[in-house]
Design a protein around this motif. Sequence first.
Motif, PDB file in Angstrom:
ATOM      1  N   GLY A  92       0.821  -1.201   0.000  1.00 38.75           N
ATOM      2  CA  GLY A  92       0.000   0.000   0.000  1.00 38.75           C
ATOM      3  C   GLY A  92       0.852   1.246   0.000  1.00 38.75           C
ATOM      4  O   GLY A  92       1.967   1.248   0.541  1.00 38.75           O
ATOM      5  N   PRO A  93       0.348   2.328  -0.600  1.00 42.23           N
ATOM      6  CA  PRO A  93       1.109   3.587  -0.606  1.00 42.23           C
ATOM      7  C   PRO A  93       1.347   4.076   0.810  1.00 42.23           C
ATOM      8  O   PRO A  93       0.457   4.024   1.654  1.00 42.23           O
ATOM      9  CB  PRO A  93       0.206   4.544  -1.391  1.00 42.23           C
ATOM     10  CG  PRO A  93      -1.153   3.948  -1.313  1.00 42.23           C
ATOM     11  CD  PRO A  93      -0.965   2.473  -1.251  1.00 42.23           C
ATOM     12  N   GLU A  94       2.532   4.503   1.095  1.00 42.82           N
ATOM     13  CA  GLU A  94       2.959   5.082   2.374  1.00 42.82           C
ATOM     14  C   GLU A  94       3.146   4.048   3.481  1.00 42.82           C
ATOM     15  O   GLU A  94       3.783   4.337   4.481  1.00 42.82           O
ATOM     16  CB  GLU A  94       1.959   6.157   2.870  1.00 42.82           C
ATOM     17  CG  GLU A  94       1.758   7.309   1.925  1.00 42.82           C
ATOM     18  CD  GLU A  94       0.757   8.309   2.467  1.00 42.82           C
ATOM     19  OE1 GLU A  94      -0.149   7.888   3.205  1.00 42.82           O
ATOM     20  OE2 GLU A  94       0.885   9.503   2.157  1.00 42.82           O
ATOM     21  N   ILE A  95       2.583   2.850   3.332  1.00 45.85           N
ATOM     22  CA  ILE A  95       2.665   1.888   4.432  1.00 45.85           C
ATOM     23  C   ILE A  95       3.567   0.710   4.114  1.00 45.85           C
ATOM     24  O   ILE A  95       3.872  -0.095   5.002  1.00 45.85           O
ATOM     25  CB  ILE A  95       1.270   1.354   4.810  1.00 45.85           C
ATOM     26  CG1 ILE A  95       0.679   0.565   3.645  1.00 45.85           C
ATOM     27  CG2 ILE A  95       0.354   2.463   5.252  1.00 45.85           C
ATOM     28  CD1 ILE A  95      -0.494  -0.259   4.044  1.00 45.85           C
ATOM     29  N   GLY A  96       3.994   0.584   2.844  1.00 45.72           N
ATOM     30  CA  GLY A  96       4.821  -0.555   2.494  1.00 45.72           C
ATOM     31  C   GLY A  96       4.000  -1.828   2.448  1.00 45.72           C
ATOM     32  O   GLY A  96       2.871  -1.842   1.970  1.00 45.72           O
ATOM     33  N   GLU A  97       4.562  -2.899   2.988  1.00 42.66           N
ATOM     34  CA  GLU A  97       3.907  -4.204   2.926  1.00 42.66           C
ATOM     35  C   GLU A  97       3.226  -4.533   4.245  1.00 42.66           C
ATOM     36  O   GLU A  97       3.774  -4.305   5.318  1.00 42.66           O
ATOM     37  CB  GLU A  97       4.939  -5.284   2.585  1.00 42.66           C
ATOM     38  CG  GLU A  97       4.352  -6.663   2.392  1.00 42.66           C
ATOM     39  CD  GLU A  97       5.396  -7.666   1.937  1.00 42.66           C
ATOM     40  OE1 GLU A  97       5.775  -7.652   0.736  1.00 42.66           O
ATOM     41  OE2 GLU A  97       5.866  -8.469   2.788  1.00 42.66           O
ATOM     42  N   ILE A  98       2.027  -5.076   4.159  1.00 48.86           N
ATOM     43  CA  ILE A  98       1.297  -5.480   5.351  1.00 48.86           C
ATOM     44  C   ILE A  98       0.625  -6.818   5.091  1.00 48.86           C
ATOM     45  O   ILE A  98       0.082  -7.055   4.005  1.00 48.86           O
ATOM     46  CB  ILE A  98       0.262  -4.406   5.763  1.00 48.86           C
ATOM     47  CG1 ILE A  98      -0.450  -4.802   7.055  1.00 48.86           C
ATOM     48  CG2 ILE A  98      -0.734  -4.141   4.652  1.00 48.86           C
ATOM     49  CD1 ILE A  98      -1.336  -3.700   7.626  1.00 48.86           C
ATOM     50  N   ASP A  99       0.691  -7.715   6.055  1.00 47.19           N
ATOM     51  CA  ASP A  99       0.036  -9.014   5.959  1.00 47.19           C
ATOM     52  C   ASP A  99      -1.440  -8.856   6.299  1.00 47.19           C
ATOM     53  O   ASP A  99      -1.778  -8.358   7.379  1.00 47.19           O
ATOM     54  CB  ASP A  99       0.682  -9.995   6.938  1.00 47.19           C
ATOM     55  CG  ASP A  99       1.501 -11.064   6.230  1.00 47.19           C
ATOM     56  OD1 ASP A  99       1.720 -10.926   5.014  1.00 47.19           O
ATOM     57  OD2 ASP A  99       1.927 -12.023   6.895  1.00 47.19           O
ATOM     58  N   ILE A 100      -2.301  -9.298   5.395  1.00 52.84           N
ATOM     59  CA  ILE A 100      -3.740  -9.241   5.633  1.00 52.84           C
ATOM     60  C   ILE A 100      -4.301 -10.653   5.706  1.00 52.84           C
ATOM     61  O   ILE A 100      -4.019 -11.499   4.851  1.00 52.84           O
ATOM     62  CB  ILE A 100      -4.455  -8.435   4.532  1.00 52.84           C
ATOM     63  CG1 ILE A 100      -4.044  -6.968   4.591  1.00 52.84           C
ATOM     64  CG2 ILE A 100      -5.971  -8.572   4.659  1.00 52.84           C
ATOM     65  CD1 ILE A 100      -4.426  -6.247   5.874  1.00 52.84           C
ATOM     66  N   HIS A 101      -5.085 -10.883   6.739  1.00 52.89           N
ATOM     67  CA  HIS A 101      -5.763 -12.166   6.910  1.00 52.89           C
ATOM     68  C   HIS A 101      -7.201 -12.050   6.402  1.00 52.89           C
ATOM     69  O   HIS A 101      -7.833 -10.997   6.530  1.00 52.89           O
ATOM     70  CB  HIS A 101      -5.784 -12.559   8.392  1.00 52.89           C
ATOM     71  CG  HIS A 101      -6.873 -13.539   8.716  1.00 52.89           C
ATOM     72  ND1 HIS A 101      -8.130 -13.134   9.153  1.00 52.89           N
ATOM     73  CD2 HIS A 101      -6.925 -14.892   8.640  1.00 52.89           C
ATOM     74  CE1 HIS A 101      -8.889 -14.187   9.339  1.00 52.89           C
ATOM     75  NE2 HIS A 101      -8.185 -15.269   9.037  1.00 52.89           N
ATOM     76  N   LEU A 158      -6.135 -10.962  13.078  1.00 49.57           N
ATOM     77  CA  LEU A 158      -5.051 -11.747  12.495  1.00 49.57           C
ATOM     78  C   LEU A 158      -4.343 -11.029  11.355  1.00 49.57           C
ATOM     79  O   LEU A 158      -3.427 -11.585  10.752  1.00 49.57           O
ATOM     80  CB  LEU A 158      -5.601 -13.091  12.007  1.00 49.57           C
ATOM     81  CG  LEU A 158      -6.196 -13.951  13.133  1.00 49.57           C
ATOM     82  CD1 LEU A 158      -6.971 -15.132  12.569  1.00 49.57           C
ATOM     83  CD2 LEU A 158      -5.111 -14.427  14.084  1.00 49.57           C
ATOM     84  N   SER A 159      -4.763  -9.807  11.036  1.00 55.02           N
ATOM     85  CA  SER A 159      -4.043  -8.999  10.049  1.00 55.02           C
ATOM     86  C   SER A 159      -2.870  -8.310  10.711  1.00 55.02           C
ATOM     87  O   SER A 159      -2.865  -8.059  11.923  1.00 55.02           O
ATOM     88  CB  SER A 159      -4.962  -7.959   9.409  1.00 55.02           C
ATOM     89  OG  SER A 159      -5.799  -8.558   8.435  1.00 55.02           O
ATOM     90  N   GLY A 160      -1.899  -7.981   9.905  1.00 52.10           N
ATOM     91  CA  GLY A 160      -0.691  -7.342  10.421  1.00 52.10           C
ATOM     92  C   GLY A 160      -0.927  -5.895  10.793  1.00 52.10           C
ATOM     93  O   GLY A 160      -2.014  -5.342  10.635  1.00 52.10           O
TER      94      GLY A 160
END
Length: 402
Positions: A92-101, A158-160
Amino acid sequence: MAIQFNIPPKSIAKLRPFNFRVPEKELVEFQDLLKLSKIGAPTWWNQQNDPQFGVSREWLIKAKETWLTNFDWRKHEESINKFPNFKIAIQGPEIGEIDIHFAALFSTKDDAIPIIFMHGFPSAFTDFLPMMDILAKKYTPETLPYHVIVPSLPDYGLSGTRSQNIEMTLERSACIMNQLMVDLGFEDGYVAQGGDLGSLIARIMSAEYEECRAFHLNMLILDPGETTPSYDVLSPEEIQILKRSEKWQATGLAYALEHGTRPSTAGLAISSSPLALLAWIGEKLMEWTDPRKPLSLDHILGLVSFYWFTDTFARSLYHATAYQRFLANAPPSISKEKPLGYSLFQHDLVILPQAWAQEIYPNLTFFNSHTNGGHFASLEQAEELLEDVEIFVEKVSSSFKK
């Protein structure tokens, strides 16, 4: 027995199947901490058993005892793992990578319509498990008319999280949820559905992302800046519901002010003890439902346990920024062109009567009012909410035909 549903071949994402299990060591530590957790001294307020003061001391004592002696966390885990669960890395823009459950029921039908169901606060993706159970019994992967995507919202469950180095906002959350649907191969369009926080994210998705073709909400309110329509068009029953809503806004919104203005203090204090978390969340789960059909204590303990084991509370408070925005006359954006569906549950905290909704939203394609149910419609009235969504999706399905 786990439900088997296929992954759609169009998905360009690298999905990782996921099974949720709390280590036994953490369960033992939780029991020890709960046993040692102190219940505050008796006061005039906490002995009244009056919801206007919050949870009573007697309720908390009994809930603690049940939690210690007659609560089966593994049973709640089984209900989660019964459905296909996945994790996926989202950029995502501005947030980098995030794990989504997310949990999902994928269809093999070429014309299946993707729907993302988004929970609110104090809730979790588990709010939609009863609805998913209905769908799994009603359809097979070959007959299911939808792809059903039920995520843990960013910084929930459970999402990052990215909240330790960047503030999560409604807009960033909406961006991540849209990207989730695109990465799953639904760039041709999807329907967004939500209540509470999920409704705010869905409305932003409707306004900001063309992939969101239509949206269905079970929470819709009169935004600041909108001219208040005439009360003359309302029924006596609708006026009574509005009065009840106004009373709650005058007496029950202190939590949101605390969350929104002191998220660090609130997050650290309330997440420091299982009993603190139970009192804070339990109050909402009891007060915000239809009083004629309250949620069971087992459900309340299950959700609070889920918040505890996933460290959700301290990182999830960005929902309260919405309250600050409403106070500042800057509500989240919403489309007045894309098809909108609205299910009103009469014991919700805030409502928008049908005549007002029709006047404000010329794109209101579907409306239904329910005499039963409150703020947690997907739990309290799963069949009714699902039926509404299915009718709405049928109404807008032509926009998905190629």
